[in-house]
Design a protein around this motif. Structure first.
Motif, mmCIF file in Angstrom:
data_model
loop_
_atom_site.group_PDB
_atom_site.id
_atom_site.type_symbol
_atom_site.label_atom_id
_atom_site.label_comp_id
_atom_site.label_asym_id
_atom_site.label_seq_id
_atom_site.Cartn_x
_atom_site.Cartn_y
_atom_site.Cartn_z
ATOM 1 N N VAL A 123 0.823 -1.208 0.000
ATOM 2 C CA VAL A 123 0.000 0.000 0.000
ATOM 3 C C VAL A 123 0.858 1.259 0.000
ATOM 4 N N ARG A 124 2.082 1.170 0.509
ATOM 5 C CA ARG A 124 2.930 2.360 0.637
ATOM 6 C C ARG A 124 3.174 3.075 -0.692
ATOM 7 N N PRO A 125 3.461 2.369 -1.802
ATOM 8 C CA PRO A 125 3.607 3.099 -3.081
ATOM 9 C C PRO A 125 2.341 3.843 -3.501
ATOM 10 N N ILE A 126 1.174 3.278 -3.186
ATOM 11 C CA ILE A 126 -0.084 3.953 -3.528
ATOM 12 C C ILE A 126 -0.203 5.254 -2.756
ATOM 13 N N VAL A 127 0.174 5.219 -1.462
ATOM 14 C CA VAL A 127 0.140 6.434 -0.650
ATOM 15 C C VAL A 127 1.096 7.483 -1.219
ATOM 16 N N ALA A 128 2.276 7.049 -1.665
ATOM 17 C CA ALA A 128 3.244 7.982 -2.245
ATOM 18 C C ALA A 128 2.695 8.624 -3.519
ATOM 19 N N HIS A 162 -10.430 4.955 2.034
ATOM 20 C CA HIS A 162 -10.565 3.499 1.957
ATOM 21 C C HIS A 162 -9.321 2.815 2.543
ATOM 22 N N ILE A 163 -8.138 3.332 2.219
ATOM 23 C CA ILE A 163 -6.902 2.764 2.782
ATOM 24 C C ILE A 163 -6.898 2.905 4.288
ATOM 25 N N ALA A 166 -9.029 -1.363 10.326
ATOM 26 C CA ALA A 166 -9.691 -2.634 10.583
ATOM 27 C C ALA A 166 -8.686 -3.778 10.743
ATOM 28 N N SER A 167 -7.627 -3.751 9.910
ATOM 29 C CA SER A 167 -6.629 -4.810 10.005
ATOM 30 C C SER A 167 -5.828 -4.724 11.299
ATOM 31 N N VAL A 168 -5.567 -3.503 11.779
ATOM 32 C CA VAL A 168 -4.835 -3.328 13.031
ATOM 33 C C VAL A 168 -5.672 -3.815 14.213
ATOM 34 N N ARG A 169 -6.962 -3.513 14.209
ATOM 35 C CA ARG A 169 -7.828 -3.924 15.302
ATOM 36 C C ARG A 169 -8.028 -5.431 15.350
#
Length: 229
Positions: free
Chosen positions: A167-172, A218-219, A225-228
């Motif tokens: 996901v990090r490249p998408i955030v960049a 969405h990210i 949700a994944s962290v919880r």
């Protein structure tokens, strides 16, 4: 008529900021002065950016549509200073993730509104004649609010150590889109041959802002949700 036009512009420009602060839960955290401190950091960041631009990129006398796209691209790159400023501020703001994003984004956006749009509205919207230009300025302030909240969210996601590597490249990429968004009118002018003005210009600014905000939201929801779990 003049008073109502001015009041309408002020309500349209400042109303979403007030509603965002009031109904987002920030008053429970005593976030007003924190937002003010973020605004002070915004002013310092803009001062550094102006000094850098004035030193290395002196302004030209020609119309914006005649300026070199490559030159404007280099100048717009200086706006990554906002990303650096948001990163510094977010590291100092205490609170849960969504509260840090709200305080940083709202404080940054409010300072931008005060410095870039308050004076034109105060001087122009109180004129004797109605002008759609000031309605457009007020609407652009709302787009700017979404833009700064979105950038704050993306900066928060970028510095998360538990963010998925895929996901990090998408955030960049989304951060780059936010920074280079001011170039879109010039790119459109090159492709179409006409510089967008008025409400088409607002649409050009709002479309990428809303798209990146939806993807970033969405990210954020998926990551939370994944962290919880």
């Amino acid at each position: 008529m003049t008073f109502f036009h001015f009041g309408n512009c002020i309500a349209l420009a400042y109303g979403p900021y007030f509603l965002t602060y009031k109904y987002s839960g920030m008053p429970e955290y005593g976030a007003f002065w924190k937002c003010a401190q973020v605004g002070g950091m915004y002013m310092l960041t803009q001062l550094c950016k102006m000094l850098l631009l004035a030193t290395f990129f002196p302004t030209s006398d020609g119309p914006p549509e005649m300026a070199s796209l490559a030159t404007e691209l280099v100048k717009t790159t200086v706006d990554f200073g906002d990303v650096m400023g948001l990163s510094l501020v977010m590291g100092r703001v205490q609170g849960a993730g969504h509260i840090k994003v709200l305080i940083t984004g709202l404080g940054w956006a409010a300072a931008d509104l005060l410095l870039t749009r308050a004076l034109p509205l105060w001087v122009g919207a109180r004129g004797l004649e109605f002008d759609w230009k000031y309605i457009q300025i007020s609407l652009d302030a709302n787009i700017s609010l979404v833009q700064h909240l979105n950038m704050a969210l993306l900066v928060w996601l970028w510095w998360r150590n538990d963010l998925a590597a895929a996901v990090r490249p998408i955030v960049a990429v989304l951060l780059a889109v936010c920074v280079y968004r001011p170039l879109l009118p010039q790119i459109l002018a090159i492709l179409v041959g006409t510089w967008p003005t008025g409400f088409p210009l607002l649409a050009v600014s709002a479309t990428p802002t809303l798209c990146t905000a939806l993807i970033a939201s969405h990210i954020f929801i998926t990551h939370t949700a994944s962290v919880r779990s």
